[in-house]
Design a protein around this motif. Structure first.
Motif, PDB file in Angstrom:
ATOM      1  N   LYS A  55       0.898  -1.168   0.086  1.00 12.91           N
ATOM      2  CA  LYS A  55       0.009   0.120  -0.211  1.00 12.91           C
ATOM      3  C   LYS A  55       0.957   1.212  -0.092  1.00 12.91           C
ATOM      4  CE  LYS A  55      -3.777  -2.281   2.243  1.00 12.91           C
ATOM      5  NZ  LYS A  55      -4.417  -2.594   3.548  1.00 12.91           N
ATOM      6  N   TRP A  56       0.380   2.396  -0.514  1.00 12.95           N
ATOM      7  CA  TRP A  56       0.773   3.419  -0.643  1.00 12.95           C
ATOM      8  C   TRP A  56       1.755   4.079   0.473  1.00 12.95           C
ATOM      9  CZ3 TRP A  56      -1.031   7.037  -5.109  1.00 12.95           C
ATOM     10  CH2 TRP A  56      -0.353   8.010  -5.364  1.00 12.95           C
ATOM     11  N   TYR A  57       1.331   4.054   2.051  1.00  9.50           N
ATOM     12  CA  TYR A  57       2.004   4.415   2.952  1.00  9.50           C
ATOM     13  C   TYR A  57       3.308   3.570   3.275  1.00  9.50           C
ATOM     14  CZ  TYR A  57       1.024   0.582   6.044  1.00  9.50           C
ATOM     15  OH  TYR A  57       0.765  -0.865   6.688  1.00  9.50           O
ATOM     16  N   ALA A  58       3.377   2.551   2.727  1.00  8.17           N
ATOM     17  CA  ALA A  58       4.534   1.656   2.995  1.00  8.17           C
ATOM     18  C   ALA A  58       5.317   1.621   1.765  1.00  8.17           C
ATOM     19  CB  ALA A  58       4.052   0.099   3.063  1.00  8.17           C
ATOM     20  N   THR A  59       5.066   1.874   0.812  1.00  9.92           N
ATOM     21  CA  THR A  59       5.911   2.036  -0.378  1.00  9.92           C
ATOM     22  C   THR A  59       6.473   3.379  -0.995  1.00  9.92           C
ATOM     23  OG1 THR A  59       4.004   1.897  -2.045  1.00  9.92           O
ATOM     24  CG2 THR A  59       4.741  -0.179  -1.548  1.00  9.92           C
ATOM     25  N   GLU A  60       5.696   4.398  -0.579  1.00 15.26           N
ATOM     26  CA  GLU A  60       6.242   5.881  -0.863  1.00 15.26           C
ATOM     27  C   GLU A  60       5.904   6.336   0.304  1.00 15.26           C
ATOM     28  OE1 GLU A  60       6.121   9.170  -4.271  1.00 15.26           O
ATOM     29  OE2 GLU A  60       4.722   7.542  -4.358  1.00 15.26           O
ATOM     30  N   GLY A 111       8.344  10.789  -3.598  1.00 12.79           N
ATOM     31  CA  GLY A 111       9.587  10.149  -4.367  1.00 12.79           C
ATOM     32  C   GLY A 111      10.487   9.291  -3.810  1.00 12.79           C
ATOM     33  N   VAL A 112      10.307   8.884  -2.727  1.00 12.81           N
ATOM     34  CA  VAL A 112      11.363   8.035  -1.955  1.00 12.81           C
ATOM     35  C   VAL A 112      10.678   6.713  -1.634  1.00 12.81           C
ATOM     36  CG1 VAL A 112      12.757   7.623   0.118  1.00 12.81           C
ATOM     37  CG2 VAL A 112      12.538   9.693  -0.829  1.00 12.81           C
ATOM     38  N   PHE A 113      10.885   5.575  -2.439  1.00 13.59           N
ATOM     39  CA  PHE A 113      10.296   4.368  -2.359  1.00 13.59           C
ATOM     40  C   PHE A 113      10.861   3.217  -1.707  1.00 13.59           C
ATOM     41  CE2 PHE A 113       8.993   6.725  -5.956  1.00 13.59           C
ATOM     42  CZ  PHE A 113       7.493   6.343  -6.149  1.00 13.59           C
ATOM     43  N   ASP A 114      10.023   2.483  -1.049  1.00 17.66           N
ATOM     44  CA  ASP A 114      10.629   1.428   0.064  1.00 17.66           C
ATOM     45  C   ASP A 114       9.787   0.279  -0.379  1.00 17.66           C
ATOM     46  OD1 ASP A 114      11.379  -0.149   2.058  1.00 17.66           O
ATOM     47  OD2 ASP A 114      10.964   1.215   3.579  1.00 17.66           O
ATOM     48  N   TRP A 115      10.618  -0.908  -0.674  1.00 18.21           N
ATOM     49  CA  TRP A 115      10.032  -1.900  -1.327  1.00 18.21           C
ATOM     50  C   TRP A 115       9.978  -3.299  -0.315  1.00 18.21           C
ATOM     51  CZ3 TRP A 115       7.312  -0.066  -4.641  1.00 18.21           C
ATOM     52  CH2 TRP A 115       7.975   0.836  -5.607  1.00 18.21           C
ATOM     53  N   THR A 116      10.705  -2.869   0.928  1.00 17.70           N
ATOM     54  CA  THR A 116      11.028  -3.759   1.965  1.00 17.70           C
ATOM     55  C   THR A 116       9.988  -4.742   2.149  1.00 17.70           C
ATOM     56  OG1 THR A 116      12.729  -1.967   2.896  1.00 17.70           O
ATOM     57  CG2 THR A 116      12.167  -4.213   4.461  1.00 17.70           C
ATOM     58  N   ASN A 117       8.823  -4.212   2.804  1.00 18.06           N
ATOM     59  CA  ASN A 117       7.683  -5.100   2.992  1.00 18.06           C
ATOM     60  C   ASN A 117       7.211  -6.124   1.861  1.00 18.06           C
ATOM     61  OD1 ASN A 117       8.108  -4.534   5.668  1.00 18.06           O
ATOM     62  ND2 ASN A 117       6.340  -3.239   5.834  1.00 18.06           N
ATOM     63  N   GLY A 118       7.028  -5.450   0.733  1.00 17.50           N
ATOM     64  CA  GLY A 118       6.436  -6.011  -0.533  1.00 17.50           C
ATOM     65  C   GLY A 118       7.491  -7.230  -0.695  1.00 17.50           C
ATOM     66  N   ILE A 143       2.094   4.662  -9.589  1.00 19.86           N
ATOM     67  CA  ILE A 143       1.752   3.626 -10.399  1.00 19.86           C
ATOM     68  C   ILE A 143       2.975   3.000 -10.985  1.00 19.86           C
ATOM     69  CG2 ILE A 143       0.255   2.462 -11.974  1.00 19.86           C
ATOM     70  CD1 ILE A 143      -1.975   4.418 -10.907  1.00 19.86           C
ATOM     71  N   THR A 144       3.468   3.838 -11.909  1.00 25.86           N
ATOM     72  CA  THR A 144       4.587   3.290 -12.682  1.00 25.86           C
ATOM     73  C   THR A 144       5.904   2.628 -12.129  1.00 25.86           C
ATOM     74  OG1 THR A 144       3.814   4.999 -14.524  1.00 25.86           O
ATOM     75  CG2 THR A 144       5.824   4.049 -14.765  1.00 25.86           C
ATOM     76  N   THR A 145       5.955   3.532 -11.158  1.00 26.50           N
ATOM     77  CA  THR A 145       7.306   3.068 -10.345  1.00 26.50           C
ATOM     78  C   THR A 145       7.096   1.719  -9.609  1.00 26.50           C
ATOM     79  OG1 THR A 145       7.963   5.505  -9.907  1.00 26.50           O
ATOM     80  CG2 THR A 145       8.838   3.786  -8.751  1.00 26.50           C
ATOM     81  N   GLU A 146       5.757   1.440  -8.930  1.00 27.40           N
ATOM     82  CA  GLU A 146       5.499   0.296  -8.125  1.00 27.40           C
ATOM     83  C   GLU A 146       5.245  -0.887  -9.044  1.00 27.40           C
ATOM     84  OE1 GLU A 146       3.231  -1.459  -4.379  1.00 27.40           O
ATOM     85  OE2 GLU A 146       2.886   0.708  -5.042  1.00 27.40           O
ATOM     86  N   VAL A 147       4.577  -0.647 -10.046  1.00 25.76           N
ATOM     87  CA  VAL A 147       4.453  -1.950 -10.996  1.00 25.76           C
ATOM     88  C   VAL A 147       5.576  -2.341 -11.878  1.00 25.76           C
ATOM     89  CG1 VAL A 147       2.974  -2.434 -13.111  1.00 25.76           C
ATOM     90  CG2 VAL A 147       1.821  -1.330 -11.244  1.00 25.76           C
ATOM     91  N   ARG A 148       6.351  -1.312 -12.318  1.00 20.48           N
ATOM     92  CA  ARG A 148       7.934  -1.673 -12.921  1.00 20.48           C
ATOM     93  C   ARG A 148       8.549  -2.517 -11.658  1.00 20.48           C
ATOM     94  NH1 ARG A 148       9.322   4.114 -16.027  1.00 20.48           N
ATOM     95  NH2 ARG A 148       8.178   3.574 -18.053  1.00 20.48           N
ATOM     96  N   HIS A 149       8.559  -1.948 -10.499  1.00 20.44           N
ATOM     97  CA  HIS A 149       9.475  -2.716  -9.858  1.00 20.44           C
ATOM     98  C   HIS A 149       8.962  -4.355  -9.696  1.00 20.44           C
ATOM     99  CE1 HIS A 149      11.901  -3.333  -5.992  1.00 20.44           C
ATOM    100  NE2 HIS A 149      10.748  -4.140  -5.656  1.00 20.44           N
ATOM    101  N   TYR A 150       7.723  -4.526  -9.589  1.00 18.93           N
ATOM    102  CA  TYR A 150       7.378  -5.887  -9.463  1.00 18.93           C
ATOM    103  C   TYR A 150       7.024  -6.548 -10.964  1.00 18.93           C
ATOM    104  CZ  TYR A 150       7.322  -5.344  -4.475  1.00 18.93           C
ATOM    105  OH  TYR A 150       7.539  -4.772  -3.193  1.00 18.93           O
TER     106      TYR A 150
END
Length: 355
Positions: free
Chosen positions: A87-92, A96-103, A150-157
């Motif tokens: 979710k957004w609160y966890a990932t950004e 502009g600062v993204f955190d993929w740790t939990n996902g 959307i673009t950044t998260e979907v590209r990451h996964y």
């Protein structure tokens, strides 16, 4: 989609469950089918696979230290949904600062167990970071923020997940658009934009709209049907509708579930039961647990009866980690495993439905 009890509980205390009527009792269990390799009973996932379906569970990062829990999670299911970690609160958490740790932790665990992932969720009105909700945005500014996220998260996964719940809970109970930061600032077109951006970022992921209280036919599910029809006519990349199926015994079973699944299927869309639990007013009694089991059997049977229904996901599998008690005081016992990780009548009813 609720917040886990170990997440940020409380956002959905106003959830109302669609009304209907349930009848019948769970069928008697038969001798368990055995897998040839290990002479162990077939899992829910293996039983579902025989029907060309998946059977999944949500999970959340805090409980992954519970080895007894993760052993069952890794064995019984072939689809995993991160309850909060994407979710957004966890990932950004900062713009502009993204955190993929939990996902990443949940995706990696799923892949280690040869499970697929229903990624959840890109656009929602809840669990947003403060920098987003406290900002004053023009339409152009917010549109750029949404597209980047959307673009950044979907590209990451990209290539790592089966599907995305792209837009979550976009409508009110009466079928009008929910008054959210997205709708207020961008208008209803944000939904089509989100789907297009997600598709551009990962053309192979299945893209869903997801909501609660749309299991039965009625104003809210009619709104999704009309929107889906419109999006398909406009060639917007929409693959499926997720029916959360957070049900409660006191409000009755959604008897038109199968008909509702079928009408979405006729639009050429997949459907899935995405966040299933069946809560009750405590204490749990044998009669309530028997009725709950019937509901689990019937909703699974409805999915099996409709070709376009691709699978069922329960919203975590055990009462130990259910979101219900924190959000609905005095209610609970909503899942097929109890707090001690013992199976309940609902589990055996699921096996019966999948047989």
């Amino acid at each position: 989609m609720p917040r886990n009890r170990l997440g940020l509980a409380g956002a959905l205390a106003a959830v109302l469950i669609a009304a209907g009527i349930a009848t019948g009792t769970p069928a008697q269990a038969h001798e368990e089918p055995r897998t040839q390799a290990h002479e162990r009973p077939a899992t829910l996932a293996q039983l579902a696979e025989r029907h060309g379906r998946y059977f999944g569970s949500a999970t959340d990062n805090p409980e992954l230290t519970d080895t007894a829990y993760t052993k069952i999670l890794g064995r019984e299911f072939d689809m995993i949904t991160p309850g909060n970690g994407m979710k957004w609160y966890a990932t950004e958490p900062r713009q502009g600062v993204f955190d993929w740790t939990n996902g990443d932790q949940i995706v990696n665990l799923a892949h280690a167990n040869h499970q697929r992932v229903r990624a959840h969720t890109l656009v929602w009105h809840s669990q947003l970071p403060d920098w987003l909700t406290s900002g004053t945005w023009t339409a152009d500014e917010l549109r750029a923020v949404l597209k980047k996220h959307i673009t950044t998260e979907v590209r990451h996964y990209r290539g790592k997940v089966y599907s995305w719940d792209v837009v979550n809970e976009a409508f009110n109970e009466d079928g009008t658009y929910r008054d959210t930061i997205w709708y207020r600032t961008l208008g209803p077109g944000y939904i089509a934009d989100a789907l297009r951006w997600a598709h551009q970022a990962d053309p192979h992921a299945k893209l869903y709209l997801n909501d609660y209280n749309i299991e039965a036919t009625g104003p809210k599910s009619d709104a999704y049907y009309a929107l889906a029809k419109q999006l398909k006519a406009q060639h917007v990349p929409l693959d499926g509708i997720g029916l959360q199926a957070h049900l409660a015994l006191q409000y009755g079973y959604p008897t038109t579930l199968e008909d509702n699944l079928r009408r979405f299927s006729r639009l050429g869309l997949d459907t899935a039961l995405t966040e299933v639990d069946v809560r009750m007013q405590l204490p749990a009694t044998d009669a309530k647990l028997t009725e709950q089991a019937t509901w689990y059997r019937d909703l699974t049977g409805a999915c099996l009866a409709v070709r376009g229904c691709v699978g069922v996901t329960i919203w975590d599998y055990t009462d130990r980690y259910s979101w219900i008690p924190a959000v609905f005081p005095g209610e609970g016992a909503a899942l097929p495993w109890d707090e001690q990780l013992n199976t309940k009548p609902a589990y055996h009813a699921l096996r019966e439905a999948l047989r």
